[in-house]
Design a protein around this motif. Structure first.
Motif, PDB file in Angstrom:
ATOM      1  N   GLU A   6       0.820  -1.195   0.000  1.00  0.00           N
ATOM      2  CA  GLU A   6       0.000   0.000   0.000  1.00  0.00           C
ATOM      3  C   GLU A   6       0.862   1.257   0.000  1.00  0.00           C
ATOM      4  O   GLU A   6       1.996   1.252   0.480  1.00  0.00           O
ATOM      5  N   SER A   7       0.297   2.324  -0.524  1.00  0.00           N
ATOM      6  CA  SER A   7       0.950   3.623  -0.477  1.00  0.00           C
ATOM      7  C   SER A   7      -0.127   4.699  -0.571  1.00  0.00           C
ATOM      8  O   SER A   7      -1.288   4.402  -0.890  1.00  0.00           O
ATOM      9  N   LEU A  20      -5.369   6.222  -2.036  1.00  0.00           N
ATOM     10  CA  LEU A  20      -4.505   5.123  -1.642  1.00  0.00           C
ATOM     11  C   LEU A  20      -4.322   4.174  -2.815  1.00  0.00           C
ATOM     12  O   LEU A  20      -5.240   3.978  -3.609  1.00  0.00           O
ATOM     13  N   SER A  21      -3.138   3.577  -2.876  1.00  0.00           N
ATOM     14  CA  SER A  21      -2.842   2.596  -3.918  1.00  0.00           C
ATOM     15  C   SER A  21      -2.403   1.296  -3.279  1.00  0.00           C
ATOM     16  O   SER A  21      -1.775   1.300  -2.217  1.00  0.00           O
ATOM     17  N   CYS A  22      -2.701   0.215  -3.947  1.00  0.00           N
ATOM     18  CA  CYS A  22      -2.272  -1.116  -3.502  1.00  0.00           C
ATOM     19  C   CYS A  22      -1.763  -1.868  -4.717  1.00  0.00           C
ATOM     20  O   CYS A  22      -2.542  -2.208  -5.607  1.00  0.00           O
ATOM     21  N   ALA A  23      -0.466  -2.118  -4.734  1.00  0.00           N
ATOM     22  CA  ALA A  23       0.147  -2.843  -5.839  1.00  0.00           C
ATOM     23  C   ALA A  23       0.259  -4.315  -5.474  1.00  0.00           C
ATOM     24  O   ALA A  23       0.819  -4.656  -4.431  1.00  0.00           O
ATOM     25  N   CYS A  33     -10.091 -11.188  -5.860  1.00  0.00           N
ATOM     26  CA  CYS A  33     -10.899 -10.055  -5.453  1.00  0.00           C
ATOM     27  C   CYS A  33     -10.087  -9.246  -4.445  1.00  0.00           C
ATOM     28  O   CYS A  33      -9.412  -9.829  -3.579  1.00  0.00           O
ATOM     29  N   MET A  34     -10.183  -7.942  -4.569  1.00  0.00           N
ATOM     30  CA  MET A  34      -9.369  -7.059  -3.747  1.00  0.00           C
ATOM     31  C   MET A  34     -10.260  -6.231  -2.844  1.00  0.00           C
ATOM     32  O   MET A  34     -11.422  -5.948  -3.173  1.00  0.00           O
ATOM     33  N   ALA A  35      -9.710  -5.816  -1.726  1.00  0.00           N
ATOM     34  CA  ALA A  35     -10.506  -5.027  -0.790  1.00  0.00           C
ATOM     35  C   ALA A  35      -9.619  -4.104   0.018  1.00  0.00           C
ATOM     36  O   ALA A  35      -8.409  -4.328   0.146  1.00  0.00           O
ATOM     37  N   TRP A  36     -10.254  -3.089   0.550  1.00  0.00           N
ATOM     38  CA  TRP A  36      -9.621  -2.200   1.520  1.00  0.00           C
ATOM     39  C   TRP A  36     -10.326  -2.366   2.855  1.00  0.00           C
ATOM     40  O   TRP A  36     -11.565  -2.413   2.918  1.00  0.00           O
ATOM     41  N   ASN A  75      -1.878  -3.084 -14.479  1.00  0.00           N
ATOM     42  CA  ASN A  75      -0.788  -2.868 -13.534  1.00  0.00           C
ATOM     43  C   ASN A  75      -1.031  -3.529 -12.182  1.00  0.00           C
ATOM     44  O   ASN A  75      -0.255  -3.307 -11.246  1.00  0.00           O
ATOM     45  N   ASN A  76      -2.086  -4.341 -12.085  1.00  0.00           N
ATOM     46  CA  ASN A  76      -2.384  -5.053 -10.837  1.00  0.00           C
ATOM     47  C   ASN A  76      -2.400  -4.108  -9.636  1.00  0.00           C
ATOM     48  O   ASN A  76      -1.794  -4.403  -8.592  1.00  0.00           O
ATOM     49  N   THR A  77      -3.070  -3.002  -9.802  1.00  0.00           N
ATOM     50  CA  THR A  77      -3.128  -2.000  -8.743  1.00  0.00           C
ATOM     51  C   THR A  77      -4.574  -1.647  -8.440  1.00  0.00           C
ATOM     52  O   THR A  77      -5.378  -1.467  -9.356  1.00  0.00           O
ATOM     53  N   VAL A  78      -4.869  -1.568  -7.169  1.00  0.00           N
ATOM     54  CA  VAL A  78      -6.200  -1.176  -6.704  1.00  0.00           C
ATOM     55  C   VAL A  78      -6.076   0.167  -6.005  1.00  0.00           C
ATOM     56  O   VAL A  78      -5.099   0.416  -5.285  1.00  0.00           O
ATOM     57  N   TYR A  79      -7.075   1.007  -6.199  1.00  0.00           N
ATOM     58  CA  TYR A  79      -7.054   2.339  -5.634  1.00  0.00           C
ATOM     59  C   TYR A  79      -8.248   2.552  -4.709  1.00  0.00           C
ATOM     60  O   TYR A  79      -9.311   1.965  -4.894  1.00  0.00           O
ATOM     61  N   LEU A  80      -8.051   3.420  -3.736  1.00  0.00           N
ATOM     62  CA  LEU A  80      -9.162   3.877  -2.905  1.00  0.00           C
ATOM     63  C   LEU A  80      -9.077   5.390  -2.856  1.00  0.00           C
ATOM     64  O   LEU A  80      -8.172   5.944  -2.234  1.00  0.00           O
ATOM     65  N   LYS A  81      -9.991   6.038  -3.548  1.00  0.00           N
ATOM     66  CA  LYS A  81     -10.055   7.497  -3.502  1.00  0.00           C
ATOM     67  C   LYS A  81     -11.016   7.892  -2.405  1.00  0.00           C
ATOM     68  O   LYS A  81     -12.176   7.466  -2.388  1.00  0.00           O
TER      69      LYS A  81
END
Length: 124
Positions: A6-7, A20-23, A33-36, A75-81
């Protein structure tokens, strides 16, 4: 094995925004499935949002209207705005992954892989 990094955390004033980003790395299987999630000091870990391989989303009630989850498949990245942040949003935010199933879930024990987290502090 899936590694998550995460970053994007930091300190903002009430009403501010962060993304937030999650690579994700380590697996050639795209069926995750991805989650925050988030966890404030002294409180239980709670789900914020999840997204599946077809970009279907599930958001916690407190996140609706303020937070948006999205992902970049290439890019296998998940974001949380996160917009309109409040002091009660202050927490460690963690990214998590699990093999997708039919159902969506924000239950922490349903997730197999976790990142180390990124801190978010919202001041009033």
């Amino acid at each position: 094995q899936v590694q998550l990094m995460e970053s994007g955390g930091g300190s903002v004033q009430s009403g501010g925004s962060l993304r937030l980003s999650c690579a994700a790395s380590g697996s050639s299987d795209s069926g995750f499935c991805m989650a925050w999630f988030r966890q404030a000091p002294g409180k239980e870990r709670e789900g914020v949002a999840n997204i599946d391989t077809l970009d279907s989303k599930l958001l916690a009630d407190f996140a609706k209207g303020r937070f948006t989850i999205s992902q970049d498949h290439a890019n296998n990245t998940v974001y949380l705005k996160m917009n309109s942040l409040k002091p009660e949003d202050t927490a460690m935010y963690l990214c998590a992954a699990r093999p997708c199933r039919v159902y969506s879930t924000l239950v922490p024990t349903d997730y197999h892989y976790w990142g180390q987290g990124t801190h978010v502090t919202v001041s009033s």
